[in-house]
Design a protein around this motif. Structure first.
Motif, mmCIF file in Angstrom:
data_model
loop_
_atom_site.group_PDB
_atom_site.id
_atom_site.type_symbol
_atom_site.label_atom_id
_atom_site.label_comp_id
_atom_site.label_asym_id
_atom_site.label_seq_id
_atom_site.Cartn_x
_atom_site.Cartn_y
_atom_site.Cartn_z
ATOM 1 N N VAL A 38 0.763 -1.232 -0.015
ATOM 2 C CA VAL A 38 0.013 0.190 -0.042
ATOM 3 C C VAL A 38 0.803 1.185 0.181
ATOM 4 C CG1 VAL A 38 -1.917 1.350 0.974
ATOM 5 C CG2 VAL A 38 -1.657 -1.484 1.336
ATOM 6 N N PHE A 39 0.682 2.145 -1.015
ATOM 7 C CA PHE A 39 1.453 3.298 -0.911
ATOM 8 C C PHE A 39 0.832 4.483 -0.068
ATOM 9 C CE2 PHE A 39 2.723 1.200 -5.014
ATOM 10 C CZ PHE A 39 4.094 1.688 -5.016
ATOM 11 N N PRO A 40 1.639 5.417 0.456
ATOM 12 C CA PRO A 40 1.025 6.487 1.178
ATOM 13 C C PRO A 40 0.232 7.297 0.469
ATOM 14 C CG PRO A 40 3.587 6.797 0.630
ATOM 15 C CD PRO A 40 3.112 5.512 0.415
ATOM 16 N N PRO A 41 -0.632 8.165 1.103
ATOM 17 C CA PRO A 41 -1.660 8.916 0.272
ATOM 18 C C PRO A 41 -0.809 10.303 -0.352
ATOM 19 C CG PRO A 41 -1.873 9.218 2.776
ATOM 20 C CD PRO A 41 -0.874 8.253 2.537
ATOM 21 N N GLY A 42 0.310 10.328 -0.044
ATOM 22 C CA GLY A 42 1.227 11.650 -0.614
ATOM 23 C C GLY A 42 2.455 11.309 -0.443
ATOM 24 N N ASP A 43 3.191 12.478 -0.957
ATOM 25 C CA ASP A 43 4.671 12.236 -0.771
ATOM 26 C C ASP A 43 5.329 13.066 0.362
ATOM 27 O OD1 ASP A 43 4.744 10.597 -3.069
ATOM 28 O OD2 ASP A 43 4.888 12.529 -4.429
ATOM 29 N N PHE A 46 3.146 11.619 5.327
ATOM 30 C CA PHE A 46 2.016 10.842 4.690
ATOM 31 C C PHE A 46 2.504 9.404 4.888
ATOM 32 C CE2 PHE A 46 1.931 14.976 2.318
ATOM 33 C CZ PHE A 46 0.622 15.063 2.196
ATOM 34 N N TRP A 47 1.550 8.814 5.606
ATOM 35 C CA TRP A 47 1.800 7.410 5.949
ATOM 36 C C TRP A 47 0.445 6.444 5.373
ATOM 37 C CZ3 TRP A 47 2.053 8.132 11.768
ATOM 38 C CH2 TRP A 47 3.135 8.912 12.252
ATOM 39 N N ALA A 48 1.004 5.291 5.113
ATOM 40 C CA ALA A 48 0.260 3.679 4.994
ATOM 41 C C ALA A 48 0.896 2.944 5.653
ATOM 42 C CB ALA A 48 0.085 3.427 3.373
ATOM 43 N N GLY A 49 0.292 2.452 6.651
ATOM 44 C CA GLY A 49 0.825 1.351 7.679
ATOM 45 C C GLY A 49 0.181 1.042 8.706
ATOM 46 N N ALA A 50 0.967 0.755 9.758
ATOM 47 C CA ALA A 50 0.216 0.226 11.057
ATOM 48 C C ALA A 50 -0.559 -1.112 10.641
ATOM 49 C CB ALA A 50 -0.394 1.121 11.771
ATOM 50 N N ALA A 103 16.812 -4.784 15.606
ATOM 51 C CA ALA A 103 16.846 -5.980 14.662
ATOM 52 C C ALA A 103 16.839 -5.472 13.331
ATOM 53 C CB ALA A 103 15.818 -6.950 15.177
ATOM 54 N N ALA A 104 15.782 -4.284 13.071
ATOM 55 C CA ALA A 104 15.731 -4.208 11.705
ATOM 56 C C ALA A 104 15.292 -2.407 11.635
ATOM 57 C CB ALA A 104 14.484 -4.783 11.079
ATOM 58 N N ARG A 105 15.850 -2.023 10.771
ATOM 59 C CA ARG A 105 15.266 -0.377 10.589
ATOM 60 C C ARG A 105 15.344 -0.004 8.987
ATOM 61 N NH1 ARG A 105 19.501 3.605 13.123
ATOM 62 N NH2 ARG A 105 18.299 4.689 11.658
ATOM 63 N N SER A 106 14.920 0.952 8.705
ATOM 64 C CA SER A 106 15.067 1.588 7.501
ATOM 65 C C SER A 106 16.190 2.262 7.299
ATOM 66 C CB SER A 106 13.947 2.583 7.273
ATOM 67 O OG SER A 106 14.107 3.324 5.891
ATOM 68 N N PRO A 107 16.903 2.142 6.059
ATOM 69 C CA PRO A 107 18.295 2.892 5.933
ATOM 70 C C PRO A 107 18.084 4.567 5.466
ATOM 71 C CG PRO A 107 17.538 2.030 3.961
ATOM 72 C CD PRO A 107 16.646 1.470 4.972
ATOM 73 N N GLU A 121 5.427 -1.109 8.560
ATOM 74 C CA GLU A 121 5.487 0.258 8.039
ATOM 75 C C GLU A 121 7.089 0.626 7.883
ATOM 76 O OE1 GLU A 121 4.231 4.476 9.997
ATOM 77 O OE2 GLU A 121 2.779 2.913 10.006
ATOM 78 N N PHE A 122 7.167 1.257 6.725
ATOM 79 C CA PHE A 122 8.677 1.307 6.359
ATOM 80 C C PHE A 122 8.866 3.046 5.789
ATOM 81 C CE2 PHE A 122 11.923 1.414 3.044
ATOM 82 C CZ PHE A 122 12.942 0.811 3.636
ATOM 83 N N THR A 123 9.736 3.574 6.456
ATOM 84 C CA THR A 123 9.971 4.783 5.895
ATOM 85 C C THR A 123 10.935 4.981 4.817
ATOM 86 O OG1 THR A 123 10.117 5.859 8.265
ATOM 87 C CG2 THR A 123 11.294 7.190 6.774
ATOM 88 N N ARG A 124 10.574 5.381 3.761
ATOM 89 C CA ARG A 124 11.223 5.575 2.554
ATOM 90 C C ARG A 124 12.033 6.855 2.325
ATOM 91 N NH1 ARG A 124 6.002 6.221 -1.608
ATOM 92 N NH2 ARG A 124 5.946 8.740 -1.581
ATOM 93 N N ALA A 125 12.925 6.914 1.126
ATOM 94 C CA ALA A 125 13.891 7.949 1.299
ATOM 95 C C ALA A 125 13.368 9.578 1.064
ATOM 96 C CB ALA A 125 14.435 8.059 -0.342
ATOM 97 N N ASP A 126 12.090 9.671 0.962
ATOM 98 C CA ASP A 126 11.382 11.057 0.956
ATOM 99 C C ASP A 126 10.691 11.399 2.235
ATOM 100 O OD1 ASP A 126 9.238 9.699 0.579
ATOM 101 O OD2 ASP A 126 8.212 10.766 -1.061
#
Length: 294
Positions: A13-18, A22-26, A250-254, A277-282
């Motif tokens: 699922v993509f977030p509702p904005g950039d 803006f999150w899609a998750g949980a 144990a895990a994280r976003s880069p 839920e994963f934090t992306r580059a933007d």
């Protein structure tokens, strides 16, 4: 225990904005009758709606989802919605537990909606099952039915000082029906001086064959890391006592704040699916999934 590996994941699922906020998750996932059902939260930045909706969706392959329904925060009389919990009951029914922010406060409560089908949840029938109190906000429950008993782990936040309300521990409760709960104390607490010293939030629990449990949890060391928790693993001899493993996540976003949180895991034919839920580059958060063969 499967540790998330984002390079093996795809976006479900993509977030509702950039951009940040803006999150899609949980996510909360259930496998039943050959399909995966997924409940998740949609969010916009502060001032633009916060957690404005929870969606329930269905997928045949675990990656491409068809939305069955969307519940907005207004339907729940909430200032914001946080992580939902989707549960398939032993009698064939369904429950959707919703974390609701009380207007104008730092308080959270949990309400439940029951339905015969995941596409039929009606907010008009909701009722409060975890009210919290003037000193404690309660949200983000993890609920498991095991050996005839309902088990719940929820994020508890202190409310006496608004500047400290982001702190959290995970409290444990039991129930005979999944509706009336009895608190049993704190199952997972913070570790002073560690990466999870400010807050810990259990996100998924699995019972082992001997009654012991293994859990994923979210942690952070400061108020500034709020919304960017990383994932840890905790174990215990039973559901009421969990001990964090490891001196680092144990895990994280880069990317950005490093957030990789709200891990859920669901058994599927031939293996398991992870959702998180994963934090992306933007700085936006997207909902990702991995298939891990047995």
């Amino acid at each position: 225990m499967f540790i998330p590996q984002p390079d093996r994941s795809v976006v479900a699922v993509f977030p509702p904005g950039d951009g940040p906020g803006f999150w899609a998750g949980a996510p909360s996932a259930v496998h039943r009758d050959g399909s995966i059902y997924l409940a998740y939260r949609l969010r916009r930045p502060l001032g633009e709606g916060r957690g404005y909706a929870v969606a329930v969706a269905r997928s045949a392959d675990g990656e491409r989802f068809e939305t069955l329904l969307t519940i907005t925060k207004d339907r729940m009389d909430a200032e914001s919605l946080e992580r939902p919990t989707l549960v398939a009951t032993p009698d064939g029914g369904w429950r959707l537990y919703l974390s609701c922010a009380t207007h104008g406060t730092k308080h959270w409560r949990v309400e439940v909606i029951e339905a015969a089908d995941p596409a039929a949840f009606d907010p008009a029938t909701s009722r409060v099952v975890l009210p919290g109190d003037p000193k404690t906000g309660v949200k983000d429950p993890v609920i498991v039915h095991h050996d005839g008993l309902w088990h719940l782990w929820a994020s508890s936040h202190p409310l006496e000082d608004p500047d400290e309300a982001d702190q959290m521990v995970t409290d444990y409760a039991t129930s005979h029906d999944g509706l009336e709960w009895t608190w049993q104390g704190t199952a997972l607490d913070r570790r002073p001086g560690s990466w999870d010293s400010r807050g810990v939030r259990v996100s998924a629990v699995r019972f082992d064959g001997d009654g012991a449990v293994t859990a994923y949890y979210d942690g952070r060391a400061s108020a500034e890391e709020n919304y960017e928790e990383r994932t840890g693993v905790a174990t215990g001899p039973g559901p009421s006592t969990l001990t964090a493993d490891g001196s680092v996540p144990a895990a994280r976003s880069p990317y950005a704040g490093g957030g990789l949180r709200y891990v859920d895991i669901v058994p599927v034919p031939g293996g398991h699916r992870l959702y998180y839920e994963f934090t992306r580059a933007d700085g936006a958060h997207e909902l990702r999934t991995e298939l891990r063969p047995n």
